[in-house]
Design a protein around this motif. Structure first.
Motif, PDB file in Angstrom:
ATOM      1  N   LEU A  88      -5.088   0.201   6.670  1.00  0.00           N
ATOM      2  CA  LEU A  88      -3.554   0.400   6.509  1.00  0.00           C
ATOM      3  C   LEU A  88      -2.806  -0.661   7.467  1.00  0.00           C
ATOM      4  N   ASN A 117       1.046  -1.041   0.064  1.00  0.00           N
ATOM      5  CA  ASN A 117      -0.021   0.063   0.191  1.00  0.00           C
ATOM      6  C   ASN A 117       0.952   1.279   0.070  1.00  0.00           C
ATOM      7  N   TYR A 118       0.589   2.182  -0.949  1.00  0.00           N
ATOM      8  CA  TYR A 118       1.345   3.254  -0.938  1.00  0.00           C
ATOM      9  C   TYR A 118       1.422   4.283   0.262  1.00  0.00           C
ATOM     10  N   GLN A 119       0.502   4.194   0.885  1.00  0.00           N
ATOM     11  CA  GLN A 119       0.491   5.228   2.166  1.00  0.00           C
ATOM     12  C   GLN A 119       1.359   4.580   3.282  1.00  0.00           C
ATOM     13  N   ALA A 120       1.080   3.270   3.332  1.00  0.00           N
ATOM     14  CA  ALA A 120       2.142   2.496   4.370  1.00  0.00           C
ATOM     15  C   ALA A 120       3.360   2.654   4.112  1.00  0.00           C
ATOM     16  N   ARG A 121       3.687   2.492   2.871  1.00  0.00           N
ATOM     17  CA  ARG A 121       5.123   2.382   2.073  1.00  0.00           C
ATOM     18  C   ARG A 121       5.740   3.860   2.455  1.00  0.00           C
ATOM     19  N   ASN A 122       4.964   4.859   2.328  1.00  0.00           N
ATOM     20  CA  ASN A 122       5.483   6.076   2.382  1.00  0.00           C
ATOM     21  C   ASN A 122       5.636   6.414   3.894  1.00  0.00           C
ATOM     22  N   PHE A 123       5.007   5.930   4.836  1.00  0.00           N
ATOM     23  CA  PHE A 123       5.121   5.911   6.212  1.00  0.00           C
ATOM     24  C   PHE A 123       6.575   5.391   6.569  1.00  0.00           C
ATOM     25  N   SER A 171     -10.412   2.222   8.144  1.00  0.00           N
ATOM     26  CA  SER A 171      -8.852   2.125   8.164  1.00  0.00           C
ATOM     27  C   SER A 171      -8.324   0.746   7.814  1.00  0.00           C
ATOM     28  N   THR A 188       0.177   2.374  10.618  1.00  0.00           N
ATOM     29  CA  THR A 188      -0.623   3.884  11.253  1.00  0.00           C
ATOM     30  C   THR A 188       0.310   4.202  12.154  1.00  0.00           C
ATOM     31  N   ASP A 244       9.228   7.829   4.633  1.00  0.00           N
ATOM     32  CA  ASP A 244       9.405   9.148   5.096  1.00  0.00           C
ATOM     33  C   ASP A 244       9.044   9.435   6.412  1.00  0.00           C
TER      34      ASP A 244
END
Length: 155
Positions: free
Chosen positions: A135, A34-40, A133, A138, A43
């Motif tokens: 993800l 998942n892109y958002q989890a990867r970004n967490f 939710s 988180t 970044d």
């Protein structure tokens, strides 16, 4: 500055017991797609950040342990392995689409199940409890981390 995270793992894939039994109690956190989890991971997460180890997709989902982020990110090799359920034929080797980092399990805790989390007013705003939710990673506020570790787990 230390940040806090909730990281979900299916116990059949990597349970808190598996993580504690691994060399150095450290496991690579593979399979994030998942892109958002990867970004967490890429970044936001830093070595030393606190982790609530959460079992998901099981009879009793919930927090089962405490861990810490033990490495920076690197490419997740499962994306390049056709035999892996996490194989991604569209991920280029440079730059790769998917990353992993190492998580070091610190201790197994009592199960703080989803019903208990939902029934605790102090935790109502936790991301994992919000509708929709799903993800696997988180962020957790410092107030929620402290309440869980100090009040629910007794220090």
């Amino acid at each position: 500055m230390v940040h806090y995270w909730l990281m979900k793992s299916e116990p059949e894939e990597c349970s808190i017991d598996d993580a504690l039994a691994a060399p150095g109690a450290t496991v690579p956190w593979t399979g994030v797609r998942n892109y958002q989890a990867r970004n967490f991971m890429r970044d936001g997460m830093q070595i030393g950040d606190g982790v609530l180890f959460y079992h998901s997709s099981c009879a009793e989902p919930g927090i089962v342990g405490l861990a810490r982020v033990a490495s920076g990110t690197r490419p997740d090799p499962t994306q390049f392995d056709p035999a892996s359920p996490y194989f991604d034929p569209k991920s280029p080797p440079d730059p790769p689409r998917w990353l992993l980092l190492d998580v070091q399990a610190l201790k197994k805790t009592r199960l703080i199940g989803l019903p208990e989390l939902r029934a605790t007013p102090e935790l109502a705003e936790m991301v994992v409890l919000q509708r929709g939710s799903r993800l696997s990673i988180t962020p957790v506020s410092e107030a929620h981390w402290r309440f869980i570790t100090e009040q629910l787990l007794g220090g």
